[in-house]
Design a protein around this motif. Structure first.
Motif, mmCIF file in Angstrom:
data_model
loop_
_atom_site.group_PDB
_atom_site.id
_atom_site.type_symbol
_atom_site.label_atom_id
_atom_site.label_comp_id
_atom_site.label_asym_id
_atom_site.label_seq_id
_atom_site.Cartn_x
_atom_site.Cartn_y
_atom_site.Cartn_z
ATOM 1 N N ASP A 1 0.844 -1.209 0.000
ATOM 2 C CA ASP A 1 0.000 0.000 0.000
ATOM 3 C C ASP A 1 0.878 1.257 0.000
ATOM 4 O OD1 ASP A 1 -2.214 -1.624 0.169
ATOM 5 O OD2 ASP A 1 -2.732 -1.104 2.246
ATOM 6 N N LEU B 1 -12.436 8.913 1.601
ATOM 7 C CA LEU B 1 -11.579 7.724 1.738
ATOM 8 C C LEU B 1 -12.388 6.433 1.865
ATOM 9 C CD1 LEU B 1 -8.864 9.068 4.229
ATOM 10 C CD2 LEU B 1 -8.556 8.562 1.796
ATOM 11 N N GLY C 1 -14.227 3.285 1.114
ATOM 12 C CA GLY C 1 -14.186 2.450 -0.076
ATOM 13 C C GLY C 1 -12.900 2.595 -0.877
ATOM 14 N N ARG C 2 -12.024 3.512 -0.477
ATOM 15 C CA ARG C 2 -10.755 3.700 -1.190
ATOM 16 C C ARG C 2 -9.549 3.369 -0.324
ATOM 17 N NH1 ARG C 2 -13.507 8.559 -3.348
ATOM 18 N NH2 ARG C 2 -13.939 8.154 -5.559
ATOM 19 N N ALA C 3 -9.520 3.907 0.917
ATOM 20 C CA ALA C 3 -8.359 3.689 1.782
ATOM 21 C C ALA C 3 -8.434 2.311 2.439
ATOM 22 C CB ALA C 3 -8.284 4.772 2.852
ATOM 23 N N SER C 4 -7.268 1.721 2.680
ATOM 24 C CA SER C 4 -7.226 0.442 3.392
ATOM 25 C C SER C 4 -7.102 0.645 4.902
ATOM 26 C CB SER C 4 -6.076 -0.418 2.864
ATOM 27 O OG SER C 4 -4.870 0.326 2.810
ATOM 28 N N LEU D 1 -3.375 3.655 0.802
ATOM 29 C CA LEU D 1 -4.148 3.357 -0.407
ATOM 30 C C LEU D 1 -3.516 2.158 -1.097
ATOM 31 C CD1 LEU D 1 -4.503 6.969 -1.935
ATOM 32 C CD2 LEU D 1 -6.176 5.724 -0.533
ATOM 33 N N THR E 1 -4.084 3.169 -6.706
ATOM 34 C CA THR E 1 -5.320 3.939 -6.493
ATOM 35 C C THR E 1 -5.149 5.336 -7.075
ATOM 36 O OG1 THR E 1 -5.705 2.765 -4.411
ATOM 37 C CG2 THR E 1 -6.931 4.805 -4.742
ATOM 38 N N ASP E 2 -6.132 5.772 -7.823
ATOM 39 C CA ASP E 2 -6.072 7.115 -8.410
ATOM 40 C C ASP E 2 -6.356 8.157 -7.321
ATOM 41 O OD1 ASP E 2 -6.234 9.432 -9.839
ATOM 42 O OD2 ASP E 2 -8.047 8.868 -10.977
ATOM 43 N N PRO E 3 -5.420 9.043 -6.998
ATOM 44 C CA PRO E 3 -5.659 10.012 -5.928
ATOM 45 C C PRO E 3 -6.506 11.213 -6.370
ATOM 46 C CG PRO E 3 -3.450 10.301 -6.778
ATOM 47 C CD PRO E 3 -4.046 9.137 -7.531
ATOM 48 N N LEU F 1 -9.718 11.945 -4.509
ATOM 49 C CA LEU F 1 -9.429 12.368 -3.133
ATOM 50 C C LEU F 1 -8.988 13.830 -3.129
ATOM 51 C CD1 LEU F 1 -7.449 9.255 -1.833
ATOM 52 C CD2 LEU F 1 -9.861 9.818 -1.489
#
Lengths: 330, 330
Positions: free
Chosen positions: A157, A206, A208-211, A275, A279-281, A284
């Motif tokens: 990540d 974040l 659904g996007r960040a872990s 992320l 992942t496309d930032p 965000l």
């Protein structure tokens, strides 16, 4: 034994505290009964957090009421932001050494301003006599099962952070050394300490996007260390990628101080998050309302390294971080 | 400025506070992240309450930790009981002057015992350095739209109270005068002060039956006065119907003290409630788990009368009610 506030003064105080924050249709019963009654929307989980601020421990003694009111709510909202939660309701516990209605009016104004801005209603709480202490419990909502946790980071990540960590600690140092308003960059640092901005928009984006996610209250390295510990991973920070604002550089006496503020300064209330690689930032960045920076990556192992060298948060903290909070989570 | 608790001692304290209360399936994330995450059942409203207890203000300085832990939760549960709510989750804010792990162990034990008994989970909170203060925010559930309020009493309703009001104030007086364990009835009064029992079963049984409800924290007359004010009615108390326990009679030096304890003694955490005339009290008696007594009726007007004479709560309170809480509702 403390004396209860005097009658007339106390009635004024009660009035200042009786209607704080946004009007919400889901508040069925607000301040004034034995408990408040609210209605949560279906299909949502609830996020619950509580932070208490003690005079002289979590904010400098003599801090104006408006700043204390803003700060008490901001610190709690930052916890909701770190979960990706949308704030809804709060309970306020205010302990006052005496019935200083003017201070409470300012306190209420600071809290109310931020609460209205984020759509939160203060639905209850209590006021007691004793040494100045502000406690807030906040409740927010989340889509079912989607809360951001500290424990979801995986090797591979990317590690990101919002804003400009270290600025709040630098601002506090400016206040304590009395150089607060001598120049524009230093005044910026002081403002950053005085008016922390919870990253609610970023937190929501974040989902659904960040872990994994954590808010920065105890310093960048220490808080990333907690995220790593909860996730069972290590973090490799890239020194050249760490965001250093012009103000922070202007405020620092030397590189050692700059490094200490950046890595170990507390009270930033920014978010650190991970992320999955690739992942496309862009979404965000569009939603965050603040700068976000990629500062490293998550790897197998334990602990936090900077350019390959282990970071010792405890020894970094030094003398100027007096707002140490021996907190235990939520 | 207070010092944070020392490291090793603080780790012990954190461990004592990390798992308090019942295990609940609806707690998705407990102590240890930025916020707790819980899932409320559908078709329920949420009741939210917060009470803070300050050492030397809301409990006598030197009270054993186990009693303080029990008391802090009982006082908050009493607020939920007064709404008819079933307790679910709590956030604990503990401010400690120093890292006294043994005191915290006892405190945690007192709180944990009551929390398990009522099925409540402590899901988060924080621990800070400062003068001893215990804050709890509690969340409970209610069937949608059925919360008991202070404001629903109507002329013609019967006025009822649970338990034996005044016993807690008498118990505190025993402790303060050092006669605590000289006889069985006095020891009973002391126990009543030390271990308040929130009337959750009664509160739940009142749902759909009572027109109004309030918990007794500031004294029978004062709290009934609040209920009357919220409802826009008056209360006529019948002196011969007021419940006077043998212990209270044994503890009182004279009728004047008896009357003051009964009408103005605080910290009983009993429920006062109104029932539409003709309501059958049998189901309430069966469910309550404590005595309930009809003590008067609701009439048009304002204020509280005893056998036709106005009751002046403020002048009744006298010198021995030191646990005065300038609270402002929920």
């Amino acid at each position: 034994m403390a004396n209860p506030p005097a009658g007339g003064e106390f009635e004024l105080i009660a009035r200042y505290l009786s209607h704080l924050g946004a009007e919400r249709n889901d508040v069925l019963l607000g301040v004034g009964d034995d408990a408040a009654v609210v209605r949560a929307p279906p299909g949502r989980d609830l996020a619950l957090a509580h932070d208490t601020l003690v005079d002289g421990v979590h904010f400098p003694h003599g801090m104006p009421g408006e700043q204390v009111g803003h700060r008490a709510l901001a610190v709690n909202l930052s916890d909701l932001a770190a979960m990706g939660a949308r704030p809804a309701w709060a309970l306020l516990s205010l302990t006052l050494p005496c019935g200083d209605a003017e201070w409470v009016r300012a306190f209420a104004s600071g809290l109310d301003g931020l609460a209205r801005k984020v759509g939160l209603a203060v639905v209850g709480g209590d006021t007691t006599s004793g040494p100045l202490t502000v406690g807030l419990s906040v409740v927010g909502w989340l889509p079912t099962g989607q809360a951001l946790r500290r424990s979801g980071a995986r090797a591979g990540d990317e590690l990101w952070v919002s804003g400009w960590p270290g600025e709040a600690a630098a601002g506090l140092a400016c206040i304590q050394s009395g150089v607060a308003s001598q120049s524009v960059p230093l005044a910026e640092l002081v403002e950053r300490f005085r008016w922390p901005q919870p990253r609610l928009e970023l937190g929501a984006a974040l989902l659904g996007r960040a872990s994994a996610c954590i808010d920065l209250s105890d310093g960048l390295a220490a808080d990333i260390g907690k995220l790593c510990q909860a996730s069972g991973v290590a973090a490799d920070l890239d020194g050249r990628s760490l965001p250093v604002s012009a103000a922070l550089r202007a405020g620092a006496a030397d590189d050692r101080q700059l490094r200490r503020w950046l890595l170990a300064g507390g009270d930033d209330y920014e978010l650190a998050f991970t992320l999955p690689a690739g992942t496309d930032p862009a979404p965000l960045r569009a939603a965050a309302g603040c700068a976000i920076h990629r500062i490293g990556r998550i790897v197998e192992g334990a602990g936090v390294r900077l350019d390959g060298e282990p970071v010792d948060s405890a020894s970094l903290r030094g003398y100027d971080h007096f707002l140490a909070d021996p907190g235990r989570g939520a």
